[in-house]
Design an enzyme around this catalytic site. Structure first.
Site, PDB file in Angstrom:
ATOM      1  CB  SER A 105      -4.723  -5.860   8.257  1.00 52.18           C
ATOM      2  OG  SER A 105      -4.015  -4.435   8.889  1.00 52.18           O
ATOM      3  NE  ARG A 147      -0.238   2.972  14.166  1.00 53.83           N
ATOM      4  CZ  ARG A 147       0.687   2.272  13.100  1.00 53.83           C
ATOM      5  NH1 ARG A 147       1.536   2.487  12.751  1.00 53.83           N
ATOM      6  NH2 ARG A 147      -0.174   1.092  13.101  1.00 53.83           N
ATOM      7  CG  ASP A 197      -2.031  -1.062   0.988  1.00 49.29           C
ATOM      8  OD1 ASP A 197      -2.232  -1.418   0.010  1.00 49.29           O
ATOM      9  OD2 ASP A 197      -2.608  -1.398   2.001  1.00 49.29           O
ATOM     10  CG  ASP A 244      -3.381   2.486  13.538  1.00 47.64           C
ATOM     11  OD1 ASP A 244      -2.985   2.731  14.912  1.00 47.64           O
ATOM     12  OD2 ASP A 244      -3.168   1.205  13.217  1.00 47.64           O
TER      13      ASP A 244
END
Ligand code: ARG
Length: 400
Positions: free
Chosen positions: A175, A95, A14, A124
């Protein structure tokens, strides 16, 4: 002027396609930033070069492993933070540190946009964008998958059409997000929540059902921080890595949970977090031994709130800062040693010792040498039960 975009780059399909896609759809120049948070796997230099091959004008790797361990994982350990009492916040913790590096890179390269590979359905995206906009209100955020309709099929077509150096056939149906604090796996057959996880989903942990000889470990803490393992000095990063290996070998820290996402969806996740779950087990027990009862009870609520804030993308918030201050105080006495047995998917505490212990043998013992004055208990119980006794008596009087 042409936009300059700093993209959080993982090396996967991606974000690799994202580089060319953003350029094609918006005309912007893309700078790739891969942040090393201990995810392991591919060499970071290989990832850095792939971004260039995919069309990035610049590509950088930031080694954030120590920073992630010291400034994000350690506070999580001091809080014993588990979202919904189960999930050690693996992705949520990473994050904010990635955000810091993205913002720094945006300044360095004079970029006005920061991009990430998240979808529009998860937590996220919120964590990235709230963090970025808090630290740098002048930056705007872009998520090609969400904002520029970069679907999986389009990504595969694009990669093939442009001859990008990524193996589209190796794209897993899951994922996956991973770092030194753990690993998260979702989607695929796991979306049917009646389906049990299969062994091939796991990579940080061995099957706990396989019989193995137990491993005994002693962890030394100094004010909540693990400083030695079996007497050897360790950094926070080493403590996590060593315990990942040792607890992972016994299948500790596998978690299968349906959790509440911030965007309102219940989702099913498989986590494995061997080192953190073993460290949290040891740390919690040392808290039990060294933290005064009222402070300990209160801190459980603080931990829960801390976990929710971090899960919900509010790392950069005044309340998280304030709670960390309180948790520092709670951890001021959390020094000493915990011994654990690692086996069969569990880390079991078998011993604890501390100069800051509040465990008093004389008070606790049923043998001779008892220093507890049992004659005081009678009066204590009378007064302790007084309010509820009166309420019961009142209810009997009125309702019979
Ligand atoms: N549900 C977890 C969280 O929100 C993990 C998300 C990780 N992402 C993934 N691609 N599995 O923190």
């Amino acid at each position: 002027m042409t936009d300059r975009v700093v993209l959080a780059y993982s090396g996967g399909l991606d974000t690799s396609v994202g580089i060319g896609w953003v350029k094609e759809q918006t005309g912007a120049e893309v700078i790739a930033l891969a942040v090393d948070v201990g995810q392991g796997g591919e060499d970071m230099e290989v990832i850095r070069k792939r971004a260039l091959a995919c069309g990035a004008v610049e590509s950088e790797v930031a080694d954030a492993r120590e920073e992630f361990a010291d400034e994000y994982c350690l506070p999580a350990l001091k809080a014993d933070a588990l979202y919904m009492d189960r999930y050690p916040l693996v992705s949520a913790l990473s994050r904010p540190v990635i955000v810091k590096h993205l913002v720094a890179a945006a300044h360095k390269y004079n970029a006005n946009v920061v991009a990430h590979g998240c979808t529009g359905k998860g937590n996220d995206q919120v964590r990235f964008e709230v963090g970025i906009r808090n630290l740098a209100p002048n930056l705007t955020c872009l998520a090609p998958v969400r904002d520029l309709a970069l679907t999986r099929d389009k990504a595969i077509d694009f990669a093939e059409r442009e001859g990008l150096p990524i193996d589209v056939t190796s794209k897993s149906p899951y994922s996956i997000d991973q770092n030194v604090w753990g690993r998260a796996v979702e989607t695929g057959f796991l979306e049917d929540i009646w389906n049990g996880p299969t062994e091939h989903l796991y990579s940080y942990t061995q099957d706990p059902a396989v019989p193995r000889e137990a491993d005994e470990v002693v962890i030394t803490f100094d004010r909540g921080r693990p400083v030695k393992i079996d007497g050897q000095d360790v950094t926070m990063l080493q403590a996590i890595e060593i315990m990942n290996a040792r607890a992972g070998a016994h299948g500790i820290g596998r978690i299968d949970v349906v959790e509440d996402r911030l965007v309102g969806i219940k989702s099913r996740e498989i986590y494995e977090s061997p080192g953190p779950m073993a460290l949290i087990t040891a740390h919690m027990e040392l808290m039990n031994v060294t933290v005064e009862r009222e402070l300990l009870r209160y801190s459980r609520g603080v931990s829960q709130r801390w976990g929710e804030l971090v899960y919900d993308g509010l790392w950069f918030s005044p309340l998280r800062n304030a709670l960390d201050g309180l948790l520092e105080d709670v951890n001021a006495s959390v020094s000493g040693e915990v011994r654990m047995t690692l086996q069969g998917g569990r880390a079991v505490v078998t011993g604890r010792r501390s100069d800051a212990s509040l465990y008093d043998y004389g008070l606790a013992t049923y043998d001779s040498g008892d220093t507890f004055d049992q004659s005081l208990a009678h009066g204590f119980i009378e007064l302790w039960g007084l309010p509820s006794r009166m309420a019961y008596a009142r209810d009997n009087r009125i309702h019979g």
